[in-house]
Design an enzyme around this catalytic site. Structure first.
Site, PDB file in Angstrom:
ATOM      1  N   HIS A  13       0.816  -1.226   0.000  1.00 17.13           N
ATOM      2  CA  HIS A  13       0.000   0.000   0.000  1.00 17.13           C
ATOM      3  C   HIS A  13       0.851   1.278   0.000  1.00 17.13           C
ATOM      4  CE1 HIS A  13      -3.159  -2.822   1.073  1.00 17.13           C
ATOM      5  NE2 HIS A  13      -2.476  -3.191   2.140  1.00 17.13           N
ATOM      6  N   GLN A  40      10.270  -5.187   8.642  1.00 20.97           N
ATOM      7  CA  GLN A  40      10.532  -5.348   7.208  1.00 20.97           C
ATOM      8  C   GLN A  40      11.977  -4.968   6.882  1.00 20.97           C
ATOM      9  OE1 GLN A  40       9.215  -6.580   4.625  1.00 20.97           O
ATOM     10  NE2 GLN A  40       6.994  -6.626   4.834  1.00 20.97           N
ATOM     11  N   ASN A  97       5.008 -11.040   9.013  1.00 20.49           N
ATOM     12  CA  ASN A  97       3.734 -10.966   9.732  1.00 20.49           C
ATOM     13  C   ASN A  97       3.832 -11.593  11.114  1.00 20.49           C
ATOM     14  OD1 ASN A  97       0.716 -10.485   9.711  1.00 20.49           O
ATOM     15  ND2 ASN A  97       0.774 -12.691  10.100  1.00 20.49           N
ATOM     16  N   SER A 137       1.609  -0.412  -5.480  1.00 18.56           N
ATOM     17  CA  SER A 137       0.725  -0.670  -4.344  1.00 18.56           C
ATOM     18  C   SER A 137       0.222  -2.098  -4.440  1.00 18.56           C
ATOM     19  CB  SER A 137      -0.444   0.305  -4.350  1.00 18.56           C
ATOM     20  OG  SER A 137      -1.111   0.238  -3.105  1.00 18.56           O
ATOM     21  N   ASP A 150       0.260  -4.380  14.647  1.00 25.03           N
ATOM     22  CA  ASP A 150      -0.364  -3.837  13.428  1.00 25.03           C
ATOM     23  C   ASP A 150      -1.756  -4.436  13.241  1.00 25.03           C
ATOM     24  OD1 ASP A 150      -1.102  -4.284  10.618  1.00 25.03           O
ATOM     25  OD2 ASP A 150       0.859  -3.612   9.989  1.00 25.03           O
ATOM     26  N   ASN A 151      -1.835  -5.770  13.186  1.00 22.62           N
ATOM     27  CA  ASN A 151      -3.108  -6.414  12.880  1.00 22.62           C
ATOM     28  C   ASN A 151      -4.162  -6.056  13.927  1.00 22.62           C
ATOM     29  OD1 ASN A 151      -0.982  -7.588  11.461  1.00 22.62           O
ATOM     30  ND2 ASN A 151      -1.978  -9.573  11.278  1.00 22.62           N
ATOM     31  N   LYS A 186       4.786  -7.437  14.855  1.00 25.29           N
ATOM     32  CA  LYS A 186       3.964  -7.113  13.688  1.00 25.29           C
ATOM     33  C   LYS A 186       2.520  -7.554  13.960  1.00 25.29           C
ATOM     34  CE  LYS A 186       2.055  -6.920   9.565  1.00 25.29           C
ATOM     35  NZ  LYS A 186       0.675  -7.369   9.321  1.00 25.29           N
ATOM     36  N   CYS A 228      -5.779  -2.137  13.335  1.00 24.10           N
ATOM     37  CA  CYS A 228      -7.190  -2.251  12.924  1.00 24.10           C
ATOM     38  C   CYS A 228      -8.114  -1.639  13.969  1.00 24.10           C
ATOM     39  CB  CYS A 228      -7.556  -3.705  12.660  1.00 24.10           C
ATOM     40  SG  CYS A 228      -6.763  -4.345  11.151  1.00 24.10           S
ATOM     41  N   GLU A 279       4.568  -9.210   4.357  1.00 24.58           N
ATOM     42  CA  GLU A 279       3.954  -8.379   5.375  1.00 24.58           C
ATOM     43  C   GLU A 279       2.747  -9.005   6.078  1.00 24.58           C
ATOM     44  OE1 GLU A 279       4.857  -5.387   6.414  1.00 24.58           O
ATOM     45  OE2 GLU A 279       3.049  -4.444   7.215  1.00 24.58           O
ATOM     46  N   HIS A 327      -3.487   2.119   8.714  1.00 24.78           N
ATOM     47  CA  HIS A 327      -3.025   2.234  10.096  1.00 24.78           C
ATOM     48  C   HIS A 327      -2.188   3.502  10.282  1.00 24.78           C
ATOM     49  CE1 HIS A 327      -4.475  -1.730  10.269  1.00 24.78           C
ATOM     50  NE2 HIS A 327      -3.367  -2.413  10.428  1.00 24.78           N
ATOM     51  N   SER A 338       5.856  -2.539  12.262  1.00 24.71           N
ATOM     52  CA  SER A 338       5.831  -3.483  11.129  1.00 24.71           C
ATOM     53  C   SER A 338       7.011  -3.246  10.203  1.00 24.71           C
ATOM     54  CB  SER A 338       4.545  -3.297  10.315  1.00 24.71           C
ATOM     55  OG  SER A 338       3.433  -3.400  11.139  1.00 24.71           O
ATOM     56  N   HIS A 382      -7.472  -9.210   3.587  1.00 29.42           N
ATOM     57  CA  HIS A 382      -6.616  -8.741   2.483  1.00 29.42           C
ATOM     58  C   HIS A 382      -7.300  -8.722   1.115  1.00 29.42           C
ATOM     59  CE1 HIS A 382      -2.779  -7.468   0.896  1.00 29.42           C
ATOM     60  NE2 HIS A 382      -3.040  -8.230  -0.148  1.00 29.42           N
ATOM     61  N   SER A 430      -5.722   1.660  -2.331  1.00 28.55           N
ATOM     62  CA  SER A 430      -5.044   2.029  -1.082  1.00 28.55           C
ATOM     63  C   SER A 430      -3.992   3.133  -1.228  1.00 28.55           C
ATOM     64  CB  SER A 430      -4.395   0.789  -0.456  1.00 28.55           C
ATOM     65  OG  SER A 430      -3.385   0.291  -1.298  1.00 28.55           O
ATOM     66  N   ASP A 489       3.259  -7.531   0.160  1.00 28.03           N
ATOM     67  CA  ASP A 489       2.135  -7.475   1.102  1.00 28.03           C
ATOM     68  C   ASP A 489       0.952  -8.164   0.446  1.00 28.03           C
ATOM     69  OD1 ASP A 489      -0.017  -6.880   2.711  1.00 28.03           O
ATOM     70  OD2 ASP A 489       0.480  -4.766   2.969  1.00 28.03           O
TER      71      ASP A 489
HETATM   72  P1  NAI Z   1      -5.881 -14.751  11.730  1.00 32.08           P
HETATM   73  O1  NAI Z   1      -5.615 -16.058  11.101  1.00 32.08           O
HETATM   74  O2  NAI Z   1      -5.228 -14.357  13.001  1.00 32.08           O
HETATM   75  O3  NAI Z   1      -7.453 -14.547  11.944  1.00 32.08           O
HETATM   76  C1  NAI Z   1      -8.451 -14.921  11.037  1.00 32.08           C
HETATM   77  C2  NAI Z   1      -9.558 -15.601  11.855  1.00 32.08           C
HETATM   78  O4  NAI Z   1     -10.690 -15.843  11.017  1.00 32.08           O
HETATM   79  C3  NAI Z   1      -9.115 -16.947  12.428  1.00 32.08           C
HETATM   80  O5  NAI Z   1      -9.265 -16.965  13.829  1.00 32.08           O
HETATM   81  C4  NAI Z   1     -10.034 -17.951  11.737  1.00 32.08           C
HETATM   82  O6  NAI Z   1     -10.380 -19.032  12.592  1.00 32.08           O
HETATM   83  C5  NAI Z   1     -11.240 -17.096  11.398  1.00 32.08           C
HETATM   84  N1  NAI Z   1     -12.053 -17.593  10.283  1.00 32.08           N
HETATM   85  C6  NAI Z   1     -11.651 -18.240   9.155  1.00 32.08           C
HETATM   86  N2  NAI Z   1     -12.715 -18.534   8.381  1.00 32.08           N
HETATM   87  C7  NAI Z   1     -13.799 -18.051   9.020  1.00 32.08           C
HETATM   88  C8  NAI Z   1     -15.199 -18.041   8.709  1.00 32.08           C
HETATM   89  N3  NAI Z   1     -15.667 -18.598   7.601  1.00 32.08           N
HETATM   90  N4  NAI Z   1     -16.034 -17.445   9.594  1.00 32.08           N
HETATM   91  C9  NAI Z   1     -15.584 -16.887  10.753  1.00 32.08           C
HETATM   92  N5  NAI Z   1     -14.267 -16.883  11.098  1.00 32.08           N
HETATM   93  C10 NAI Z   1     -13.394 -17.451  10.229  1.00 32.08           C
HETATM   94  O7  NAI Z   1      -5.543 -13.662  10.597  1.00 32.08           O
HETATM   95  P2  NAI Z   1      -5.382 -12.079  10.837  1.00 32.08           P
HETATM   96  O8  NAI Z   1      -3.963 -11.763  11.073  1.00 32.08           O
HETATM   97  O9  NAI Z   1      -6.428 -11.643  11.776  1.00 32.08           O
HETATM   98  O10 NAI Z   1      -5.705 -11.550   9.358  1.00 32.08           O
HETATM   99  C11 NAI Z   1      -7.005 -11.612   8.787  1.00 32.08           C
HETATM  100  C12 NAI Z   1      -6.973 -10.973   7.394  1.00 32.08           C
HETATM  101  O11 NAI Z   1      -6.690  -9.581   7.521  1.00 32.08           O
HETATM  102  C13 NAI Z   1      -5.880 -11.505   6.475  1.00 32.08           C
HETATM  103  O12 NAI Z   1      -6.376 -11.504   5.157  1.00 32.08           O
HETATM  104  C14 NAI Z   1      -4.770 -10.497   6.618  1.00 32.08           C
HETATM  105  O13 NAI Z   1      -3.900 -10.523   5.529  1.00 32.08           O
HETATM  106  C15 NAI Z   1      -5.560  -9.221   6.709  1.00 32.08           C
HETATM  107  N6  NAI Z   1      -4.927  -8.067   7.359  1.00 32.08           N
HETATM  108  C16 NAI Z   1      -5.453  -6.848   7.025  1.00 32.08           C
HETATM  109  C17 NAI Z   1      -4.964  -5.704   7.595  1.00 32.08           C
HETATM  110  C18 NAI Z   1      -5.538  -4.399   7.203  1.00 32.08           C
HETATM  111  O14 NAI Z   1      -4.961  -3.364   7.523  1.00 32.08           O
HETATM  112  N7  NAI Z   1      -6.657  -4.329   6.540  1.00 32.08           N
HETATM  113  C19 NAI Z   1      -3.864  -5.741   8.574  1.00 32.08           C
HETATM  114  C20 NAI Z   1      -3.413  -7.073   8.899  1.00 32.08           C
HETATM  115  C21 NAI Z   1      -3.932  -8.179   8.301  1.00 32.08           C
END
Ligand code: NAI
Length: 480
Positions: free
Chosen positions: A55, A413, A228, A78, A237-238, A233, A242, A203, A401, A409, A348, A83, A141
Site C-alpha cells: 500500500h 521489514q 507478519n 501498491s 499492526d493487525n 507485527k 485495525c 507483510e 493504520h 511493522s 486482504h 489504497s 504485502d
Molecule cells: P488470523 O488467522 O489471526 O485470523 C483470522 C480468523 O478468522 C481466524 O481466527 C479464523 O479461525 C477465522 N475464520 C476463518 N474462516 C472463518 C469463517 N468462515 N467465519 C468466521 N471466522 C473465520 O488472521 P489475521 O492476522 O487476523 O488476518 C485476517 C486478514 O486480515 C488476512 O487476510 C490479513 O492478511 C488481513 N490483514 C489486514 C490488515 C488491514 O490493515 N486491513 C492488517 C493485517 C492483516
C-alpha cells in the site's frame, strides 16, 4: 522522459503536501528513524534492488526512504487498487531534494483507483528494472509480486499460459494476459528474474499463507521471511492498527453513529480482535463469528456474543469480515440484511464478501454515493451499503493504520531485508521468521517515544528464570 526517472502516479503537484505528512510521520516512526541513524553511514543495502508491492501510503513512504537511506535502490507498486495515497506517491517520486519538474526520488507506479489491468501492469513495472534487470529482493504485502514471478516461471516451464477466459477471477485473467504477452517477448524473462532474487519479506497473514503453501508443494523459488509473524507485527499492526483504522474507515465512508448499533465481526484472529474492540469502544453491541473454538472462546471471555452470521444477519447494522477466507458474507446474507446495513471487509482480498455474486443478482441496482461507497438495492427495495467494493475498507475508505504501529511493522521489514541481503547463506529456500532478539529489538526501539521504562533483570533473577539479562526473554513457543 528519456533517461529521467520512471514513474506513474496521479499528480506530482501533490508532492509538497505529501512531504509535509511524511515529515510528521517520521516523528511517529522511531523504529525506522533509528534504523536510519544506525545504518545511514555504512549503507548496508548498497547494491540491493528492492521491489516493493505494498500500500503506497505516507507510512510506506517513510519505509521506502529508509531503505534508500540504507543504500538500496527501490521501485514500488501498491498491493491494492484503492489504497494509494496520491500525495504520498507524488512525494516519493519527487524525493526530498527534487521538484515536480525535476523529480529525483524513487520510481513509483501507483494511484488510487487503478483498474485491475493497471494494477498488474504497475506490479510488473515495479519488478522490471532498467537494463533488463530484476530485483535482488521483493518486499511484498499479500504476495501478488511473488505470485507474478512464480506464475511467470511456471508459464515459461510449460511454454504456455491457460486462456484468460477460463480464469476464476478478474485478477487471474489479467495475470494470464500479461504472462502470455511476456512469453512472446522473452520466453525466459521470469526465470532469469527469479534466479536473481535472494528472497521475499512478506507483510501480511494472507501473503504468508500463500508462501507456506508454495513451500509445502515444493514450488517456492527463493527464501521468504514471514514478517507478519514477528510478534511486534501481527500482535500490534493487525490488532491495534485495525482497532484504529476500522472505525476510521466506517466513519469516513458513512459517518453513521456506531454507538448502539449491532455490529458483527467475522473472524476473531489478530485483526478481528482489534476490530471488535474498536466497535465496542464506540458503544456498538458486538457479535463475533468464528470457526475456531479457541478464538470463539477468547471472544466470549472478552465479553462478546459468539453466534453464526445466519443467526444474526437480519438484526445486524454493520458487518465486517476479518477472516482472510472466502465467501464469508454471501449474497443470501446480504439479501436478508436490514435496509442500509453496512457491509465491509478488512481482510486482504475482496472475496470475503461475494461481490461477484452480488453483481449477478437479477434486477440489483448499484449506485455510487461517493468513491468507494456504494449502495446495492435489491429488487425488493432494500439496499446494503458496501464499502470499497469489498476490498479492505481501512485503506480504501481511510488511510490505513497510523504511523506508530506501522513503524513496528516496517522496522521488521527493514531488518528482514537486511537479513536477506547481508546473510543470504542463513536462509535456505523455505519460510523463516526473524530471530526473537530482533523482534524484541523492534519493541525496544518504540518504548522511549511512549515514555515507557523497562525493568532490568538482575543477574540473579536472569539465572533464576533461565534467560540472558539482555534477552531473548521468552522461548519460541510462548504466545504473548
Ligand atoms: P488470523 O488467522 O489471526 O485470523 C483470522 C480468523 O478468522 C481466524 O481466527 C479464523 O479461525 C477465522 N475464520 C476463518 N474462516 C472463518 C469463517 N468462515 N467465519 C468466521 N471466522 C473465520 O488472521 P489475521 O492476522 O487476523 O488476518 C485476517 C486478514 O486480515 C488476512 O487476510 C490479513 O492478511 C488481513 N490483514 C489486514 C490488515 C488491514 O490493515 N486491513 C492488517 C493485517 C492483516
Amino acid at each position: 522522459k528519456p533517461g529521467g526517472l520512471e514513474f506513474e502516479v496521479a499528480d506530482l503537484s501533490l508532492a509538497a503536501w505529501g512531504r509535509r505528512e511524511i515529515e510528521l510521520a517520521e516523528h511517529e516512526m522511531p523504529g525506522l528513524m533509528a534504523m536510519r541513524e544506525r545504518y545511514g553511514a555504512s549503507r548496508p543495502l548498497a547494491g540491493a534492488r528492492i521491489t516493493g508491492s505494498l500500500h503506497m501510503t505516507v507510512q510506506t513512504a517513510v519505509l521506502i526512504e529508509t531503505l534508500v537511506a540504507l543504500g538500496a535502490e527501490v521501485r514500488w507498486a501498491s498491493c491494492n487498487i484503492f489504497s494509494t495515497q496520491d500525495h504520498a506517491a507524488a512525494a516519493v517520486v519527487v524525493g526530498p531534494n527534487g521538484t515536480p519538474e525535476e523529480p529525483a526520488g524513487v520510481p513509483v507506479f501507483a494511484w488510487k483507483g487503478e483498474t485491475i489491468e493497471e494494477y498488474w501492469r504497475c506490479t510488473e513495472r515495479a519488478l522490471r528494472w532498467p537494463g533488463g534487470q530484476g530485483p535482488t529482493s521483493i518486499l511484498d504485502d499479500g504476495g501478488d509480486a511473488t505470485l507474478l514471478v512464480h506464475q511467470g516461471v511456471a508459464a515459461e516451464k510449460a511454454g504456455s499460459v491457460p486462456p484468460p477466459e477460463t480464469a476464476s477471477s478478474e485478477d487471474e485473467a489479467e495475470v494470464r494476459r500479461l504472462l502470455a504477452r511476456s512469453l512472446v517477448e522473452d520466453p525466459q524473462y521470469w526465470t532469469t528474474l527469479a534466479n536473481g532474487i535472494r528472497g521475499v519479506t512478506e507483510e501480511t497473514t494472507t501473503g504468508v499463507h500463500r508462501l507456506y503453501e508454495l513451500a509445502r508443494s515444493g514450488e517456492l523459488l527463493f527464501p521468504a521471511i514471514n514478517v507478519n509473524d514477528s510478534v511486534t507485527k501481527s500482535k500490534f499492526d493487525n490488532t491495534y492498527g485495525c482497532r484504529h483504522s476500522l472505525i476510521d474507515g466506517i466513519n469516513r465512508a458513512t459517518d453513521v453513529l456506531i454507538g448502539g448499533k449491532l455490529a458483527v465481526v467475522c473472524g476473531y484472529g489478530d485483526v478481528g480482535k482489534g476490530c471488535a474492540e474498536s466497535l465496542r469502544g464506540q458503544g456498538a453491541r458486538v457479535v463475533v463469528t468464528e470457526i475456531d473454538p479457541i478464538c470463539a472462546l477468547q471472544a466470549v471471555m472478552d465479553g462478546f456474543e459468539v453466534a453464526t452470521l445466519d443467526d444474526v444477519v437480519e438484526r445486524a447494522d454493520i458487518v465486517v469480515t476479518a477472516t482472510g477466507n472466502r465467501d464469508v458474507v454471501t449474497v443470501d446474507h446480504m439479501a436478508r440484511m436490514k435496509h442500509l446495513a453496512i457491509v465491509g471487509n478488512i481482510g486482504h482480498f475482496d472475496n470475503e464478501i461475494d461481490m461477484a455474486g452480488l453483481a449477478k443478482v437479477p434486477g440489483i441496482r448499484k449506485e455510487e454515493v461517493k468513491p468507494q461507497v456504494h449502495t446495492w438495492t435489491f429488487p425488493d427495495g432494500h439496499a446494503v451499503v458496501v464499502l470499497s467494493e469489498g476490498r479492505l475498507l481501512n485503506l480504501g475508505n481511510a488511510t490505513g493504520h497510523p504511523s506508530f504501529v506501522m513503524s513496528c511493522s516496517f522496522t521488521n521489514q527493514t531488518m528482514a531485508q537486511l537479513e536477506l541481503f547481508q546473510r543470504p547463506e542463513h536462509y535456505e529456500v523455505g519460510v523463516h521468521v526473524l530471530p526473537k532478539h530482533l523482534d524484541e529489538e523492534v519493541a525496544r526501539l518504540h518504548l522511549p517515544a511512549l515514555g515507557a521504562r523497562l525493568t532490568r533483570l538482575t543477574p540473579e533473577q536472569a539465572a533464576y528464570i533461565g534467560v540472558p539479562v539482555e534477552g531473548p526473554y521468552k522461548p519460541d513457543h510462548y504466545r504473548y
